[in-house]
Design a protein around this motif. Sequence first.
Motif, PDB file in Angstrom:
ATOM      1  N   HIS A 166      -6.021  -8.034  -0.062  1.00  0.00           N
ATOM      2  CA  HIS A 166      -6.081  -6.550   0.691  1.00  0.00           C
ATOM      3  C   HIS A 166      -5.163  -5.603   0.165  1.00  0.00           C
ATOM      4  CE1 HIS A 166      -6.255  -3.415   3.827  1.00  0.00           C
ATOM      5  NE2 HIS A 166      -7.400  -3.742   3.953  1.00  0.00           N
ATOM      6  N   GLN A 167      -5.441  -4.465  -0.047  1.00  0.00           N
ATOM      7  CA  GLN A 167      -4.471  -3.410  -0.492  1.00  0.00           C
ATOM      8  C   GLN A 167      -3.392  -3.321   0.259  1.00  0.00           C
ATOM      9  OE1 GLN A 167      -7.616  -2.808   0.612  1.00  0.00           O
ATOM     10  NE2 GLN A 167      -7.801  -0.996   1.919  1.00  0.00           N
ATOM     11  N   GLN A 168      -3.323  -3.526   1.471  1.00  0.00           N
ATOM     12  CA  GLN A 168      -2.252  -3.536   2.314  1.00  0.00           C
ATOM     13  C   GLN A 168      -1.055  -4.028   1.915  1.00  0.00           C
ATOM     14  OE1 GLN A 168      -2.968  -3.542   6.779  1.00  0.00           O
ATOM     15  NE2 GLN A 168      -1.483  -5.217   6.560  1.00  0.00           N
ATOM     16  N   ARG A 190      -2.191   2.582   1.462  1.00  0.00           N
ATOM     17  CA  ARG A 190      -3.419   3.763   2.029  1.00  0.00           C
ATOM     18  C   ARG A 190      -4.400   3.698   1.301  1.00  0.00           C
ATOM     19  NH1 ARG A 190      -2.869   3.062   7.464  1.00  0.00           N
ATOM     20  NH2 ARG A 190      -0.884   3.414   8.056  1.00  0.00           N
ATOM     21  N   ALA A 191      -4.745   3.012   0.057  1.00  0.00           N
ATOM     22  CA  ALA A 191      -5.862   3.084  -0.764  1.00  0.00           C
ATOM     23  C   ALA A 191      -7.241   2.914   0.018  1.00  0.00           C
ATOM     24  CB  ALA A 191      -5.798   2.386  -1.834  1.00  0.00           C
ATOM     25  N   LYS A 192      -8.423   3.245  -0.461  1.00  0.00           N
ATOM     26  CA  LYS A 192      -9.758   2.976   0.213  1.00  0.00           C
ATOM     27  C   LYS A 192     -10.077   1.859  -0.665  1.00  0.00           C
ATOM     28  CE  LYS A 192     -13.006   6.042   1.175  1.00  0.00           C
ATOM     29  NZ  LYS A 192     -14.299   6.866   0.683  1.00  0.00           N
ATOM     30  N   SER A 193     -10.426   0.570   0.044  1.00  0.00           N
ATOM     31  CA  SER A 193     -10.795  -0.534  -0.972  1.00  0.00           C
ATOM     32  C   SER A 193     -12.540  -0.341  -0.873  1.00  0.00           C
ATOM     33  CB  SER A 193     -10.685  -1.745   0.201  1.00  0.00           C
ATOM     34  OG  SER A 193     -11.097  -1.578   1.146  1.00  0.00           O
TER      35      SER A 193
END
Lengths: 226, 309
Positions: B113-115, B121-124
């Motif tokens: 996950h980008q977190q 805070r990117a949109k996956s």
Amino acid sequence: MIVAERKPLEEIESMLKGYRRVLTVGCGTCVAVCLAGGEKEVGILNAELQIARKLDENPIELGAACVERQCDMEFLDELQGMVDQYDAILSMACGAGVQFMAERFEDVPVFPAVDTTFIGANRDVGWYEEKCRACGTCVLGMTAGICPVTMCAKGLFNGPCGGTNNGYCEIGNDQPCAWYRIYERLARQGRLEQIMEIHPANEWRNQTPRTLVQAAYRKRKELAAS
Amino acid sequence: MELKSGSNLEKILRAGQFAFTGELGPPRGANDAAVREKAKFLRGVVDSVNITDNQTAMVRMSSWAASLIALQEGLEPNYQMVCRDRNRLAMQSDVLGAYALGIRNMLCLSGDHQQFGDHPRAKSVYDIDSMQLIQMVQGMRDGGKFQGGADIETPPRVFIGAAANPFADPFEWRVHRLAKKVKAGADFIQTQCIYNMDKFRRWVQQANDMGLTEKVFILAGVTPMKSIGMARYMKTKVPGMDVPDAIIKRLQGVDKKKVADEGIQIACEQIAEFKEMKGVAGVHLMAIEWEHKVPEIAERAGMLPRPQV
């Protein structure tokens, strides 16, 4: 409000295939207002199911209930004592209600009778339009009250793109171009400076499951946790 | 022998040789020399090298580009692709491009996950998941169809890999998820780093019992511990990682200067067991930022020279 659409009868039937005693539960709030899953729709769905199962020579016993809000545990308590008499629950609430129902009565299979569609507004009787994607970072102040995340098919923050077509979106002629309208409205209000600067990449706040506790209730939550 | 891709990795596995794959993390910059430098330690030492795709959600040189550099350096890349950053259009076009330029293996993953990375805070994207990605690439290769249903003029003939984590919860479900990946079209599996050998033995046994190891090649994941700190970090901070206390105790039991060596010793003992383990077709060595140590590990584990097929 949350807008939902009743699932096709065939789909509901196929979910309930192996069940003989089913409790259909409506929700008295959003889905009642948008005519998808209130008390009246519970009655209609049960009547349709009754007939369909009779024709299939696989009769079903259907109960009917409607609670004020399925997204509130307090209201689900009303069903306690009733649920035991059924093999399954058919919830006509939105996805939030279905999940709370399934959590409240964990041993009973819960099936959804509607597709939760969007957060929207009532344009006319039975006519709803999507207005908000609950992104968590509202920019409506900058965009003249028109949501670019929802209303622009590409979700652009710096539009309109080159596909805008006489005020309409490139995806089709009945979809207005959100950014064309943002421009028009801001121009009318003399606020075009709002969109002159580059709007930076959004810091998305809807990429993980979210919980919100209002400031006034944070202490209460901490106490409950300890 | 009919080959699906003709990759070196596929040939090794189908010839019944015990495969040995490595890993290469692309740099956080546009420096091709960084890839070439790491590649030189792996050439002739591994059958194929995984090129990671923005691992831990940190931006790095794209995995297809680093794969091509690896190819130029005489390595066979295993091009990793995660579902976090691309939709099905981008994924399919990248598969076509990768194949056109000589990439013959790929590994289909969900991605962290980008977190966890440097753009939290990117949109996956997650337009499709890893299971669906496997299915999509298999459909492109064997069905000659795009996911949307249209015909592909020249289908990409890639050897399709997938990951499996035998240690994630619930344990009873893991083998069934493996079965789904096999059904989706995976040709080979590379597992999460293994430290809990007992649990891994039970998982492979289940896969054997279900007949899965006859349908898919399983490469056991091995990551040598470089330090006690790394072992502790893997145990407590990395989701889905199972590091028994015995491993940490063993590392603590040796002289400070010998900890890394002991880590390699443990890895070699694991590899020795995997060579004999029914249902295990090879080892995937993930020597994280330790590429220069791979020749030594390979030598000590008796994996050299690599077979020519």
